[in-house]
Design a protein around this motif. Structure first.
Motif, PDB file in Angstrom:
ATOM      1  N   GLU A   1       1.922  10.102 -60.316  1.00  0.00           N
ATOM      2  CA  GLU A   1       2.964   9.345 -60.887  1.00  0.00           C
ATOM      3  C   GLU A   1       4.261   9.470 -60.103  1.00  0.00           C
ATOM      4  O   GLU A   1       5.158   8.604 -60.379  1.00  0.00           O
ATOM      5  N   ASN A   2       4.269  10.004 -59.088  1.00  0.00           N
ATOM      6  CA  ASN A   2       5.611  10.181 -58.343  1.00  0.00           C
ATOM      7  C   ASN A   2       5.526  10.190 -56.811  1.00  0.00           C
ATOM      8  O   ASN A   2       5.573  10.860 -55.981  1.00  0.00           O
ATOM      9  N   PRO A   3       4.940   8.884 -56.343  1.00  0.00           N
ATOM     10  CA  PRO A   3       4.463   8.597 -54.934  1.00  0.00           C
ATOM     11  C   PRO A   3       5.443   8.858 -53.987  1.00  0.00           C
ATOM     12  O   PRO A   3       5.597   9.097 -52.790  1.00  0.00           O
ATOM     13  N   ALA A   4       6.875   8.470 -54.497  1.00  0.00           N
ATOM     14  CA  ALA A   4       8.186   8.794 -53.587  1.00  0.00           C
ATOM     15  C   ALA A   4       8.278  10.006 -53.240  1.00  0.00           C
ATOM     16  O   ALA A   4       8.820  10.376 -52.028  1.00  0.00           O
ATOM     17  N   GLU A   5       8.193  10.909 -54.200  1.00  0.00           N
ATOM     18  CA  GLU A   5       8.207  12.351 -54.172  1.00  0.00           C
ATOM     19  C   GLU A   5       7.371  12.993 -52.754  1.00  0.00           C
ATOM     20  O   GLU A   5       7.562  13.764 -51.947  1.00  0.00           O
ATOM     21  N   VAL A   6       5.975  12.388 -53.126  1.00  0.00           N
ATOM     22  CA  VAL A   6       4.997  12.961 -52.022  1.00  0.00           C
ATOM     23  C   VAL A   6       5.290  12.253 -50.811  1.00  0.00           C
ATOM     24  O   VAL A   6       5.032  13.014 -49.818  1.00  0.00           O
ATOM     25  N   ALA A   7       5.867  11.180 -50.741  1.00  0.00           N
ATOM     26  CA  ALA A   7       6.153  10.299 -49.226  1.00  0.00           C
ATOM     27  C   ALA A   7       7.137  11.445 -48.627  1.00  0.00           C
ATOM     28  O   ALA A   7       7.305  11.231 -47.307  1.00  0.00           O
ATOM     29  N   LYS A   8       7.989  11.935 -49.379  1.00  0.00           N
ATOM     30  CA  LYS A   8       9.077  13.045 -48.883  1.00  0.00           C
ATOM     31  C   LYS A   8       8.279  13.949 -47.897  1.00  0.00           C
ATOM     32  O   LYS A   8       8.825  14.310 -46.994  1.00  0.00           O
TER      33      LYS A   8
ATOM     34  N   LEU B   1       9.044  20.407 -46.486  1.00  0.00           N
ATOM     35  CA  LEU B   1       9.359  20.193 -48.002  1.00  0.00           C
ATOM     36  C   LEU B   1       8.107  20.786 -48.773  1.00  0.00           C
ATOM     37  O   LEU B   1       8.227  20.614 -50.013  1.00  0.00           O
ATOM     38  N   MET B   2       7.053  21.004 -48.117  1.00  0.00           N
ATOM     39  CA  MET B   2       5.777  21.466 -48.953  1.00  0.00           C
ATOM     40  C   MET B   2       6.241  22.742 -49.781  1.00  0.00           C
ATOM     41  O   MET B   2       5.742  22.542 -51.079  1.00  0.00           O
ATOM     42  N   PRO B   3       6.858  23.718 -49.451  1.00  0.00           N
ATOM     43  CA  PRO B   3       7.122  24.727 -50.491  1.00  0.00           C
ATOM     44  C   PRO B   3       7.975  24.333 -51.778  1.00  0.00           C
ATOM     45  O   PRO B   3       7.662  24.734 -52.738  1.00  0.00           O
ATOM     46  N   SER B   4       8.821  23.264 -51.255  1.00  0.00           N
ATOM     47  CA  SER B   4       9.488  22.597 -52.607  1.00  0.00           C
ATOM     48  C   SER B   4       8.614  22.048 -53.561  1.00  0.00           C
ATOM     49  O   SER B   4       8.494  22.056 -54.784  1.00  0.00           O
ATOM     50  N   LEU B   5       7.627  21.181 -53.038  1.00  0.00           N
ATOM     51  CA  LEU B   5       6.543  20.559 -53.664  1.00  0.00           C
ATOM     52  C   LEU B   5       5.731  21.658 -54.702  1.00  0.00           C
ATOM     53  O   LEU B   5       5.601  21.233 -55.802  1.00  0.00           O
ATOM     54  N   VAL B   6       5.451  22.548 -53.980  1.00  0.00           N
ATOM     55  CA  VAL B   6       4.537  23.639 -54.721  1.00  0.00           C
ATOM     56  C   VAL B   6       5.430  24.329 -55.991  1.00  0.00           C
ATOM     57  O   VAL B   6       4.973  24.274 -57.117  1.00  0.00           O
TER      58      VAL B   6
END
Length: 405
Positions: free
Chosen positions: A262-269, A276-281
């Motif tokens: 639902e949030n492809p722009a956040e994945v693109a970051k 930024l992977m730890p932040s995504l986790v």
């Protein structure tokens, strides 16, 4: 004082979580009465603590707000009288401290580093084995499968029987009132948990006769704090380790996939900046909030956010609300990668009862997202998730998806 007699929804209703309709009720509580007394509910009277700061205050004061099994334990649902299953999360210091110390080394950073390669290899195998162009259940084929394999490794439990661990986890946390409950009575639940305990006791006897090894059963069998547990405590601690090692991670993996789609722009970051992977986790785990609440019991009269709480009162910390608290988290209703202090969420709890396996959960989710992004799979959710009927675990029973490429 009339202003306190405001009607608020009973947020203990499991249906709110199955329907995923809890958000507005907690938003109103946080705004109007963040520490709210519910005089009546199916679980008896209780206090709702809904803001981040107040939840943290309760967590950090175990002398006042007790987790002890004999006072009611950690769920809004009281354990059946005489059938309590104590375990280290349902204990206060010093017993809590000694038992927790027994299992903590298995999730120490050095051991996690040793397990990373194995977790990555399994994750790659699971993802590469998924069908293309046909519907399958992500919750079963990915989330449950990966966590069951990990749990079997932690216990050194036979891998070919790993789904028994998932079954026992489901039994331990299921709401017996649910139409699709895996067990329909507390007696049926106890019967299944006794089978679990007998299975674990067999492995325990094998391990106690040998030098200590680095698995949870051996560690407990050889520790002064846990080697002579009474039967109910034995069942309670194994149920805790199975649920803790399984439910939270698998539900974050399912909720998290929906958030990524639902949030492809956040994945693109993250694709643009792997740092930024730890932040995504962390954002995945905040967003999922797999444990809906934890309960404490007041040991003495006290004051919280201007409210007078009496000794013996049931105090419920709603993690789902604290993780959406506008006063503590900027734009909490958005899934945002790169937010400041991303790990400052309540999904793991806080203080002495903070989830002992938090770093392992983060590592499992990190590796899954890394391997998923590496494959650049185009995944679509083809039907709404089937959510658990529970006010304790924010679970996803099934998530039908299809890989388009």
């Amino acid at each position: 004082m009339q202003e306190h007699v405001v009607e608020h929804a009973d947020v203990s209703q499991p249906l709110l979580y199955r329907e995923d309709s809890w958000g507005p009720h907690f938003a109103r509580l946080r705004r109007e009465d963040p520490v709210h007394f519910h005089p009546e509910s199916p679980f008896g009277p209780y206090w709702s603590v809904t803001r981040y700061a107040d939840i943290t205050r309760v967590e950090l004061d175990p002398a006042t707000f007790s987790s002890a099994s004999e006072l009611g334990g950690i769920q809004i649902t009281d354990q059946p009288q005489g059938e309590e299953l104590p375990n280290f999360i349902r204990m206060d210091p010093p017993r809590h401290t000694a038992q927790r110390k027994t299992v903590a080394p298995i999730v120490a950073p050095s051991n996690l580093a040793n397990m990373e390669g194995l977790i990555r290899q399994r994750t790659a195998q699971v993802l590469d084995g998924l069908p293309r162009g046909e519907t399958f259940d992500w919750a079963d084929r990915v989330s449950t499968e990966l966590t069951a394999m990990m749990l079997a490794t932690l216990f050194d439990f036979p891998q070919e029987e790993r789904r028994k661990l998932t079954f026992w986890s489901d039994v331990a946390i299921c709401n017996i009132e649910a139409e699709d409950a895996i067990v329909k009575t507390n007696e049926a639940r106890m019967a299944e948990l006794k089978v679990m305990a007998e299975t674990m006791a067999g492995l325990w006897q094998e391990r106690v006769a040998k030098p200590p090894t680095f698995d949870l059963i051996s560690m407990m069998a050889h520790s002064e704090a846990t080697k002579n547990m009474p039967t109910r405590e034995f069942i309670g601690n194994f149920a805790l380790l199975i649920v803790g090692g399984n439910d939270t991670t698998r539900n974050s993996m399912s909720s998290g996939l929906m958030a990524l789609i639902e949030n492809p722009a956040e994945v693109a970051k993250v694709r643009a900046d792997a740092g930024l992977m730890p932040s995504l986790v962390s954002e995945t785990i905040r967003w999922a909030t797999p444990v809906i609440h934890m309960r404490r019991t007041a040991r003495k009269d006290c004051e919280l956010a201007g409210k007078q709480i009496r000794a013996g009162d049931k105090v419920v910390m709603w993690y789902v609300s604290g993780n959406r608290d506008e006063t503590a988290i900027d734009e909490p209703e958005r899934f945002v990668v790169g937010r400041p202090k991303a790990r400052h969420h309540l999904s793991f709890g806080a203080g002495i009862h903070r989830c002992v396996g938090d770093r392992l959960a983060e590592m499992q989710i990190r590796i899954l997202w890394e391997e998923l992004l590496k494959r650049d799979l185009d995944i679509e959710v083809v039907a709404p998730p089937v959510r658990l009927y529970s006010n304790f675990i924010r679970g996803i029973r099934s998530l039908p998806v299809r890989i388009r490429n």
